[in-house]
Write a protein that holds these residues in place. Structure first.
Motif, PDB file in Angstrom:
ATOM      1  N   ASP A 155       0.354   8.865 -11.531  1.00  0.00           N
ATOM      2  CA  ASP A 155      -0.959   8.357 -11.124  1.00  0.00           C
ATOM      3  C   ASP A 155      -0.734   7.220 -10.100  1.00  0.00           C
ATOM      4  O   ASP A 155      -0.374   6.098 -10.468  1.00  0.00           O
ATOM      5  N   VAL A 156      -0.948   7.531  -8.829  1.00  0.00           N
ATOM      6  CA  VAL A 156      -0.634   6.557  -7.764  1.00  0.00           C
ATOM      7  C   VAL A 156      -1.503   5.304  -7.890  1.00  0.00           C
ATOM      8  O   VAL A 156      -1.037   4.184  -7.638  1.00  0.00           O
ATOM      9  N   ASP A 157      -2.765   5.482  -8.298  1.00  0.00           N
ATOM     10  CA  ASP A 157      -3.649   4.313  -8.422  1.00  0.00           C
ATOM     11  C   ASP A 157      -3.140   3.359  -9.519  1.00  0.00           C
ATOM     12  O   ASP A 157      -3.129   2.135  -9.343  1.00  0.00           O
ATOM     13  N   ALA A 158      -2.727   3.936 -10.661  1.00  0.00           N
ATOM     14  CA  ALA A 158      -2.201   3.096 -11.742  1.00  0.00           C
ATOM     15  C   ALA A 158      -0.873   2.458 -11.322  1.00  0.00           C
ATOM     16  O   ALA A 158      -0.634   1.276 -11.591  1.00  0.00           O
ATOM     17  N   ARG A 159      -0.030   3.233 -10.652  1.00  0.00           N
ATOM     18  CA  ARG A 159       1.238   2.685 -10.140  1.00  0.00           C
ATOM     19  C   ARG A 159       0.959   1.514  -9.193  1.00  0.00           C
ATOM     20  O   ARG A 159       1.653   0.502  -9.208  1.00  0.00           O
ATOM     21  N   ALA A 160      -0.060   1.683  -8.337  1.00  0.00           N
ATOM     22  CA  ALA A 160      -0.394   0.632  -7.370  1.00  0.00           C
ATOM     23  C   ALA A 160      -0.875  -0.621  -8.100  1.00  0.00           C
ATOM     24  O   ALA A 160      -0.503  -1.745  -7.736  1.00  0.00           O
ATOM     25  N   ASP A 161      -1.693  -0.445  -9.139  1.00  0.00           N
ATOM     26  CA  ASP A 161      -2.177  -1.613  -9.884  1.00  0.00           C
ATOM     27  C   ASP A 161      -1.022  -2.361 -10.557  1.00  0.00           C
ATOM     28  O   ASP A 161      -0.969  -3.590 -10.549  1.00  0.00           O
ATOM     29  N   GLY A 218       0.812  -1.216   0.000  1.00  0.00           N
ATOM     30  CA  GLY A 218       0.000   0.000   0.000  1.00  0.00           C
ATOM     31  C   GLY A 218       0.841   1.258   0.000  1.00  0.00           C
ATOM     32  O   GLY A 218       1.985   1.262   0.476  1.00  0.00           O
ATOM     33  N   GLU A 253       4.273   4.144  -3.800  1.00  0.00           N
ATOM     34  CA  GLU A 253       4.838   5.499  -3.854  1.00  0.00           C
ATOM     35  C   GLU A 253       6.317   5.467  -4.228  1.00  0.00           C
ATOM     36  O   GLU A 253       6.842   6.434  -4.772  1.00  0.00           O
ATOM     37  N   GLY A 305      -3.850  -1.048 -15.796  1.00  0.00           N
ATOM     38  CA  GLY A 305      -2.787  -0.331 -15.085  1.00  0.00           C
ATOM     39  C   GLY A 305      -1.673   0.156 -15.997  1.00  0.00           C
ATOM     40  O   GLY A 305      -1.194   1.289 -15.850  1.00  0.00           O
TER      41      GLY A 305
END
Ligand SMILES: [Fe+2]
Length: 417
Positions: free
Chosen positions: A259-265, A20, A186, A249
């Motif tokens: 884009d943190v959401d895309a990085r996370a995916d 996360g 991150e 992603g």
């Protein structure tokens, strides 16, 4: 058709996985629970960053003594492992090292994993080349990846470049399994476009190779003595989820690197890929890419990515069902259509994803020439464990034919229409 006749589910994995945005801040508490003196393995770029300074201060604030090896090089040379062992295996540190933390890309994590066993056993890493050659456990390892690609944070394999032998060699052992993986998207925000594309292509190739692998229906003895025992219910769970995440992603992350959401995916997909290949192993694309690296400066991910269109086409007759399922996971296949059409749609979507990130789809553009084909084919056939994982039997002639198609960028063919 389900060829997993045992109905087997098997994963090898770290004791803890924490995922996360911001979770790197948990590292000091996890480290404190197992160690009072740690060796942090990283590279010069990471060591100079503000983030690294914060991580180091956080560890020290918990009373942990911190030694840092920041000289890890790309494609992990054996000399790096020797240097860590000679520097940190003795009383060179105020307190003996009792855990190793790897922070960085695949090389840093691979070095942390292999150094942790070499430090305890005081061996030359050469003694470990192969499968199940590490005699006993090492220090506990915590992995903190900074790229979304290799899956090295959860796998029990390290790859070392042996200059004198002129090749990369794998060390695969359950004793290399990390104690914990802390996966913080991150940390990938500053990863540049080219590296993001190459590691994304690597993760995609891992997911494709794991999901289209054979179910080997291993015997009890094989489960106990082999790492790569085939596709099963648990690897499928991770591989299918990873494919779904990369499908959206990867385009998202190249649209906006912040884009943190895309990085996370993408990072979660790379983790899923690592979980899957830790039991299935990789296959043909990885067997052929390794000797290709002698003739091409392209990063590992671009090498395997450029092979994918051709090896997928070659493997298709053996894995129509699995490719069709990938087409449905990607949302590009209509379940009412013939399976082979669904499979073709899956392969075209993989190519579109590679194109979207800017990964090459042919071998000429990464420096491979026809005069290299014979040597690449001969050496790839020596990667017997990976060759054995390939769902369709690979021969020297088949590899040469694929290299020719790859060189020509010829994707106009299907083995089955
Ligand atoms: Fe790979």
């Amino acid at each position: 058709m389900n060829d997993n006749t045992l109905g087997l589910g098997l994963l090898r994995q770290p004791k803890s996985v924490l995922f996360g945005p911001g979770q790197r801040r948990q590292l000091p508490l996890i480290a404190k629970s197992i160690a009072s003196s740690v060796l942090v393995v990283t590279d010069a770029r990471m060591a100079a960053s503000e983030t690294f300074h914060e991580i180091r201060s956080g560890l020290q604030a918990q009373g942990i003594a911190v030694s840092v090896y920041a000289e890890t090089e790309p494609d992990l040379p054996r000399e790096n492992v020797l240097a860590v062992v000679s520097r940190y295996a003795t009383s060179a540190t105020a307190r003996p090292i009792d855990a190793v933390i790897g922070i960085g890309g695949g090389s840093c994590l691979d070095l942390a994993k292999v150094a942790a066993v070499a430090l305890v056993n005081q061996h030359d890493v050469r003694e470990y080349y192969g499968e199940f050659r590490v005699p006993s456990p090492g220090l506990p390892v915590i992995t903190v990846p900074t790229t979304g690609g290799t899956g090295a944070e959860v796998t029990c394999i390290s790859v070392v470049y042996d200059r004198e032998k002129g090749m990369k060699l794998g060390i695969a052992s359950p004793h290399l399994e990390p104690y914990a993986a802390i996966i913080d998207p991150e940390l990938t925000l500053s990863c540049p476009r080219g590296l993001t594309a190459a590691t994304g292509a690597d993760a995609l190739s891992h997911l494709i190779e794991a999901f289209t692998a054979k179910a080997k229906n291993p015997s009890p003895e094989e489960i106990a003595t082999k790492l790569y025992v085939g596709k099963n219910r648990l690897t499928d769970l991770f591989a299918s989820h990873g494919l779904a995440l990369l499908n959206t992603g990867l385009p998202g992350v190249v649209r906006d690197l912040h884009d943190v959401d895309a990085r996370a995916d993408v990072m979660f997909a790379a983790y899923c890929a690592g979980m899957a290949i830790n039991t299935t192993g990789t296959a043909g694309a990885h067997a052929i890419q390794s000797p290709m690296a002698t003739y091409s400066d392209a990063p590992h991910g671009f090498g395997v990515g450029a092979l994918l269109p051709y090896i997928m086409r070659f493997n298709l007759p053996a894995r129509v069902d699995a490719f069709a399922e990938i087409g449905r996971i990607f949302g590009v296949a209509d379940a009412s259509q013939p399976l082979v059409d669904q499979a073709h749609a899956a392969i075209r979507r993989v190519e579109a994803l590679l194109e979207t990130v800017g990964a090459p789809l042919d071998l000429k553009s990464i420096g491979i020439r026809p005069e290299h084909f014979e040597a690449i084919a001969s050496q790839s056939m020596q990667a017997t464990r990976l060759i054995a994982n390939n769902p369709r039997a690979l021969t020297h002639e088949a590899v040469v034919a694929m290299l020719q198609k790859g060189y020509d960028g010829d994707r106009s063919w299907w083995e089955i229409e």
